[in-house]
Scaffold this motif. Structure first.
Motif, PDB file in Angstrom:
ATOM      1  N   GLU A  22       0.331  -1.126   0.092  1.00  0.00           N
ATOM      2  CA  GLU A  22       0.293  -0.263  -0.230  1.00  0.00           C
ATOM      3  C   GLU A  22       0.896   1.289  -0.303  1.00  0.00           C
ATOM      4  O   GLU A  22       0.416   2.567  -0.388  1.00  0.00           O
ATOM      5  CB  GLU A  22      -0.882  -0.072   1.160  1.00  0.00           C
ATOM      6  N   GLU A  75      -6.522  -8.026   2.637  1.00  0.00           N
ATOM      7  CA  GLU A  75      -7.109  -6.699   3.018  1.00  0.00           C
ATOM      8  C   GLU A  75      -8.334  -6.638   4.318  1.00  0.00           C
ATOM      9  O   GLU A  75      -8.192  -6.169   4.988  1.00  0.00           O
ATOM     10  CB  GLU A  75      -7.952  -7.038   2.034  1.00  0.00           C
ATOM     11  N   GLU A 137      -9.793   0.577  -0.676  1.00  0.00           N
ATOM     12  CA  GLU A 137      -9.449   1.086  -2.300  1.00  0.00           C
ATOM     13  C   GLU A 137     -10.029   2.808  -2.581  1.00  0.00           C
ATOM     14  O   GLU A 137      -9.837   2.902  -3.632  1.00  0.00           O
ATOM     15  CB  GLU A 137     -10.880   0.177  -3.697  1.00  0.00           C
ATOM     16  N   GLU A 138      -9.643   3.543  -1.101  1.00  0.00           N
ATOM     17  CA  GLU A 138     -10.059   4.833  -0.911  1.00  0.00           C
ATOM     18  C   GLU A 138      -8.940   5.263  -1.024  1.00  0.00           C
ATOM     19  O   GLU A 138      -9.249   6.699  -0.134  1.00  0.00           O
ATOM     20  CB  GLU A 138     -11.429   5.223  -0.449  1.00  0.00           C
ATOM     21  N   ARG A 139      -7.809   5.174  -1.074  1.00  0.00           N
ATOM     22  CA  ARG A 139      -6.483   5.678  -0.817  1.00  0.00           C
ATOM     23  C   ARG A 139      -6.638   6.841  -1.087  1.00  0.00           C
ATOM     24  O   ARG A 139      -5.786   6.990  -2.783  1.00  0.00           O
ATOM     25  CB  ARG A 139      -5.949   5.034  -0.091  1.00  0.00           C
TER      26      ARG A 139
END
Length: 237
Positions: A22, A75, A137-139
């Motif tokens: 990430e 995850e 997925e909103e990083r």
């Protein structure tokens, strides 16, 4: 190996590997050893176990990658960890610099029912208290504070290194996700951010681990692998 047979130790390693990916750092055994502060032989043994159990694959250059099953497990444990941190902070009132280690202890025994109820309890919160997205997925990529020019407007997005000792340091100097400020000065030793709350002097090595939204924005890059290491000498505390 089925999902209900993943060991706590394997979950810890999968979590560390996910964090590396990430943060766009190389997924290698050496970086896992740095991140987890473990010896290379210990890490090598567990990497072999994860590979044998079908959670990761290893390329010829020794870089690692998740299998589909491994990514699913990684995850899930990361999402639970961040959810617990937010719950402990927002619902139970525990200071945000004290929840990381507690979440480490709780994340492995969390049922789907409890996870669902915690999600309802935190309401509209989208991140853990250190700025990492709960919905992975909103990083937002952002830039490193250490790279921002003097005069840049910044909003603190997240702390890439969540070692609790480092979080204590960041809270002590008044830096937290969501803080708006301006880079007042920057040199080889420290970065000073001025905000409505005052001035925040942060050592340059720690500024390498703080992601911000900046205007003007420097080119994005990953944190340096050595910034995974935590020591009082390195961070000047």
């Amino acid at each position: 190996m089925s999902s209900d047979q993943v060991t706590v130790a394997e979950e810890e390693y999968l979590q560390a590997l996910f964090w590396l990916q990430e943060a766009q750092l190389p997924m290698t055994a050496a970086n896992v050893a740095r991140a987890m502060q473990l010896s290379p032989p210990t890490v090598s043994e567990m990497i072999g176990r994860l590979e044998g159990d079908g959670y990761i694959s290893r390329a010829a250059d020794k870089t690692l990658d998740f299998t589909a099953e491994g990514r699913e497990h990684a995850e899930a444990i990361v999402r639970r960890h961040r959810l617990i941190e937010r719950f402990l902070t927002d619902v139970l009132g525990i200071p945000w610099d004290e929840v990381h280690e507690e979440a480490e202890r709780l994340e492995h025994a969390m049922s789907p029912v409890l996870e669902e109820r915690m999600m309802a309890a935190i309401g509209d919160a989208k991140t853990c208290p250190h700025g990492h997205p709960i919905v992975l997925e909103e990083r937002e990529r952002g830039s490193l504070l250490a790279d921002c020019e003097i005069g840049a407007s910044v909003k603190i997005l997240r702390f890439e290194n969540e070692a609790e000792e480092l979080l204590h340091y960041l809270r002590k100097i008044g830096l937290e996700p969501g803080l708006d400020g301006t880079v007042e000065s920057s040199n080889e030793h420290e970065v000073v951010v001025a905000s409505a709350d005052g001035k925040h002097s942060i050592s340059r090595s720690v500024a390498e681990t703080v992601s911000v939204r900046a205007d003007p924005a420097p080119p994005p890059r990953a944190a340096l692998p050595e910034q995974l290491e935590l020591s009082s000498d390195r961070y000047g505390r």
